[in-house]
Design a protein around this motif. Sequence first.
Motif, PDB file in Angstrom:
ATOM      1  N   SER A  20       0.843  -1.197   0.000  1.00  0.00           N
ATOM      2  CA  SER A  20       0.000   0.000   0.000  1.00  0.00           C
ATOM      3  C   SER A  20       0.875   1.241   0.000  1.00  0.00           C
ATOM      4  O   SER A  20       2.042   1.206   0.394  1.00  0.00           O
ATOM      5  N   PHE A  21       0.273   2.341  -0.432  1.00  0.00           N
ATOM      6  CA  PHE A  21       0.978   3.617  -0.582  1.00  0.00           C
ATOM      7  C   PHE A  21      -0.010   4.737  -0.322  1.00  0.00           C
ATOM      8  O   PHE A  21      -1.186   4.663  -0.693  1.00  0.00           O
ATOM      9  N   LEU A  22       0.462   5.795   0.357  1.00  0.00           N
ATOM     10  CA  LEU A  22      -0.360   6.969   0.605  1.00  0.00           C
ATOM     11  C   LEU A  22       0.516   8.207   0.549  1.00  0.00           C
ATOM     12  O   LEU A  22       1.514   8.305   1.256  1.00  0.00           O
ATOM     13  N   ALA A  23       0.149   9.137  -0.314  1.00  0.00           N
ATOM     14  CA  ALA A  23       0.809  10.436  -0.386  1.00  0.00           C
ATOM     15  C   ALA A  23      -0.260  11.484  -0.090  1.00  0.00           C
ATOM     16  O   ALA A  23      -1.066  11.825  -0.947  1.00  0.00           O
ATOM     17  N   GLY A  24      -0.273  11.951   1.117  1.00  0.00           N
ATOM     18  CA  GLY A  24      -1.295  12.901   1.542  1.00  0.00           C
ATOM     19  C   GLY A  24      -1.082  13.269   2.989  1.00  0.00           C
ATOM     20  O   GLY A  24       0.002  13.691   3.383  1.00  0.00           O
ATOM     21  N   GLY A  25      -2.089  13.084   3.781  1.00  0.00           N
ATOM     22  CA  GLY A  25      -1.982  13.414   5.189  1.00  0.00           C
ATOM     23  C   GLY A  25      -3.162  12.890   5.972  1.00  0.00           C
ATOM     24  O   GLY A  25      -3.944  12.058   5.478  1.00  0.00           O
ATOM     25  N   GLU A  26      -3.295  13.361   7.190  1.00  0.00           N
ATOM     26  CA  GLU A  26      -4.388  13.003   8.067  1.00  0.00           C
ATOM     27  C   GLU A  26      -4.949  14.278   8.704  1.00  0.00           C
ATOM     28  O   GLU A  26      -4.188  15.183   9.051  1.00  0.00           O
ATOM     29  N   PHE A  27      -6.252  14.338   8.842  1.00  0.00           N
ATOM     30  CA  PHE A  27      -6.856  15.487   9.494  1.00  0.00           C
ATOM     31  C   PHE A  27      -7.702  15.001  10.671  1.00  0.00           C
ATOM     32  O   PHE A  27      -8.291  13.919  10.628  1.00  0.00           O
ATOM     33  N   PRO A  28      -7.755  15.783  11.743  1.00  0.00           N
ATOM     34  CA  PRO A  28      -8.458  15.335  12.953  1.00  0.00           C
ATOM     35  C   PRO A  28      -9.968  15.466  12.824  1.00  0.00           C
ATOM     36  O   PRO A  28     -10.484  16.397  12.206  1.00  0.00           O
ATOM     37  N   ILE A  29     -10.656  14.509  13.429  1.00  0.00           N
ATOM     38  CA  ILE A  29     -12.113  14.511  13.469  1.00  0.00           C
ATOM     39  C   ILE A  29     -12.538  14.346  14.929  1.00  0.00           C
ATOM     40  O   ILE A  29     -12.174  13.354  15.563  1.00  0.00           O
ATOM     41  N   PRO A  30     -13.269  15.291  15.494  1.00  0.00           N
ATOM     42  CA  PRO A  30     -13.747  15.127  16.877  1.00  0.00           C
ATOM     43  C   PRO A  30     -14.873  14.097  16.930  1.00  0.00           C
ATOM     44  O   PRO A  30     -15.783  14.101  16.103  1.00  0.00           O
ATOM     45  N   VAL A  31     -14.798  13.214  17.914  1.00  0.00           N
ATOM     46  CA  VAL A  31     -15.803  12.163  18.098  1.00  0.00           C
ATOM     47  C   VAL A  31     -16.412  12.325  19.483  1.00  0.00           C
ATOM     48  O   VAL A  31     -15.722  12.117  20.494  1.00  0.00           O
ATOM     49  N   PRO A  32     -17.695  12.733  19.583  1.00  0.00           N
ATOM     50  CA  PRO A  32     -18.323  12.884  20.901  1.00  0.00           C
ATOM     51  C   PRO A  32     -18.431  11.537  21.599  1.00  0.00           C
ATOM     52  O   PRO A  32     -18.781  10.517  20.999  1.00  0.00           O
ATOM     53  N   GLY A  33     -18.121  11.541  22.901  1.00  0.00           N
ATOM     54  CA  GLY A  33     -18.227  10.338  23.713  1.00  0.00           C
ATOM     55  C   GLY A  33     -19.192  10.533  24.855  1.00  0.00           C
ATOM     56  O   GLY A  33     -20.004  11.465  24.886  1.00  0.00           O
ATOM     57  N   SER A  34     -19.101   9.634  25.807  1.00  0.00           N
ATOM     58  CA  SER A  34     -19.985   9.707  26.964  1.00  0.00           C
ATOM     59  C   SER A  34     -19.536  10.812  27.902  1.00  0.00           C
ATOM     60  O   SER A  34     -18.356  11.194  27.952  1.00  0.00           O
ATOM     61  N   LEU A  35     -20.500  11.356  28.651  1.00  0.00           N
ATOM     62  CA  LEU A  35     -20.242  12.407  29.646  1.00  0.00           C
ATOM     63  C   LEU A  35     -19.606  13.644  29.028  1.00  0.00           C
ATOM     64  O   LEU A  35     -18.830  14.361  29.672  1.00  0.00           O
ATOM     65  N   GLY A  36     -19.923  13.907  27.753  1.00  0.00           N
ATOM     66  CA  GLY A  36     -19.427  15.109  27.106  1.00  0.00           C
ATOM     67  C   GLY A  36     -17.971  15.078  26.722  1.00  0.00           C
ATOM     68  O   GLY A  36     -17.411  16.115  26.366  1.00  0.00           O
ATOM     69  N   VAL A  37     -17.338  13.908  26.794  1.00  0.00           N
ATOM     70  CA  VAL A  37     -15.929  13.795  26.433  1.00  0.00           C
ATOM     71  C   VAL A  37     -15.805  13.699  24.914  1.00  0.00           C
ATOM     72  O   VAL A  37     -16.529  12.934  24.265  1.00  0.00           O
ATOM     73  N   VAL A  38     -14.906  14.478  24.357  1.00  0.00           N
ATOM     74  CA  VAL A  38     -14.684  14.489  22.919  1.00  0.00           C
ATOM     75  C   VAL A  38     -13.282  13.943  22.643  1.00  0.00           C
ATOM     76  O   VAL A  38     -12.293  14.455  23.171  1.00  0.00           O
TER      77      VAL A  38
END
Length: 481
Positions: A276-294
């Motif tokens: 496999s090969f990847l030329a790019g990057g990664e961007f963050p995604i917030p994921v809501p959890g329990s008790l308001g934790v993200v």
Amino acid sequence: MAALVLGAAALLLSPASLGAAHAQRLLQIGGAKRSVLVTVAFGKTEDVRIDAPFTDIAIGDPDVADVTPLTDRTLSILGKKIGTTRVSIYSEGKVQVGIFDIEVTYDVSRLATEIDHFTGGSIKVSSVNGRIMLSGTARDASMLDKAMLIARQFAPDPIDTVTVMQAQQVMLEVRFVEASRQASRELGVQWNSFGQNTTANIGNQVAAGQLPLSSAAGAATAAGVLSGTAPFGFLLGAMNKGGLSVDVALNALEQKGLARNLAEPNLVALSGDTASFLAGGEFPIPVPGSLGVVTIEYKRYGVGLAFTPTVLGDSLINLKIEPEVSQLDTSHPVQVAGISVPPLIVRRASTTVELRDGQSFVIGGLLQNTSTTSQDQLPWAGDVPVLGALFRSAQYQKNETDLAIIVTPHLVKPIAPGSPVKTPLDGTLPANDIDFFLMGKSEVSPADVRMAIGQQRPFVGHMLDLPKGGTNVVDVVTVKD
């Protein structure tokens, strides 16, 4: 006479005579220091002879094999299940004569015959610990795959120890070519009227104090007419009479753009494995959890590729390829936990082809075409034929993106030990102070360095501190072609 014949026949058909006739192996278990192993094919019987008389037998796992005494010295063993078990032999008075082990395996004789038909005996078949094992050599991966397919019909999960003679490493040469074209046109007319007590504007909805064209401000400006940006084509006309000033602004704009993106990854994978090969990057995604934790998760984007090659016979390569091109779409954000997250624009393909070494194929047709039009006009007046164009502003935008993927597989072998490996920097050397500051060169070629040495310019690279004694740096510099 008839009684004599029947008696002889009964003697020949007695168990003792049958056991003596069918016993093929003699087990020396009396006083043996280690257990004797008897191999029996699954679903078949094997007759053995014991070197001492016995009266009783005991079997460890009767589900694996069934042991039946034929005489006081012969046994018949039936393989019932793949596995191993132990048999103990006793004489009169429960005195142990000896023990031996039974291993029930698959019958590999027929499998060996089937594989010999197309391998010519180069692949050997044996049984190891209740599993079928293939060993030897295969001409190519296609021959090995066929042998493994037949072996799986006799037993699950056969052991593969076969050596493939043909090259099994595949280098995939891939070119991602993306052409993005943009075209737009704008045409609009704006009317500005400035009187002693009135100010009128037709063409946009900007306040009088912020009009793109304002005679009241004492200067004519032409920024932001109709489209909100400085126009490429602009025509201005003014009419003054009796303290009334009427200005006419004509805005015409046509834009064209072309962008080319190119990525050329080269990957090497073993036959049957995935690279496999990847030329790019990664961007963050917030994921809501329990008790308001993200929590934060990262999503990959860019130019990606995964391929699985299988080398077949006669330099034929079966290739499963999955290319993907993705990019962030900042124009349509999504709100997640109060945070604006851009979605992805993804173009993905998956295909399986068969090519020979050096042949190429193209994945095309990944075309994306979008067109938008907008029109602003003065009510009623803008609907008048021909003359309505003086009270109307129109805009046309077209975006077209075409992606093509060119794939070329090659059969490769590792380079010999000690062979030189070149890098992209082998053709250049760092510039010295004269080349950098006077000639404006950040790097030079080996030919330039050799010429500089002939002109008493020995230094390569920036020298901050010269060694004492004036040592000539040329003596320790190696110039590569």
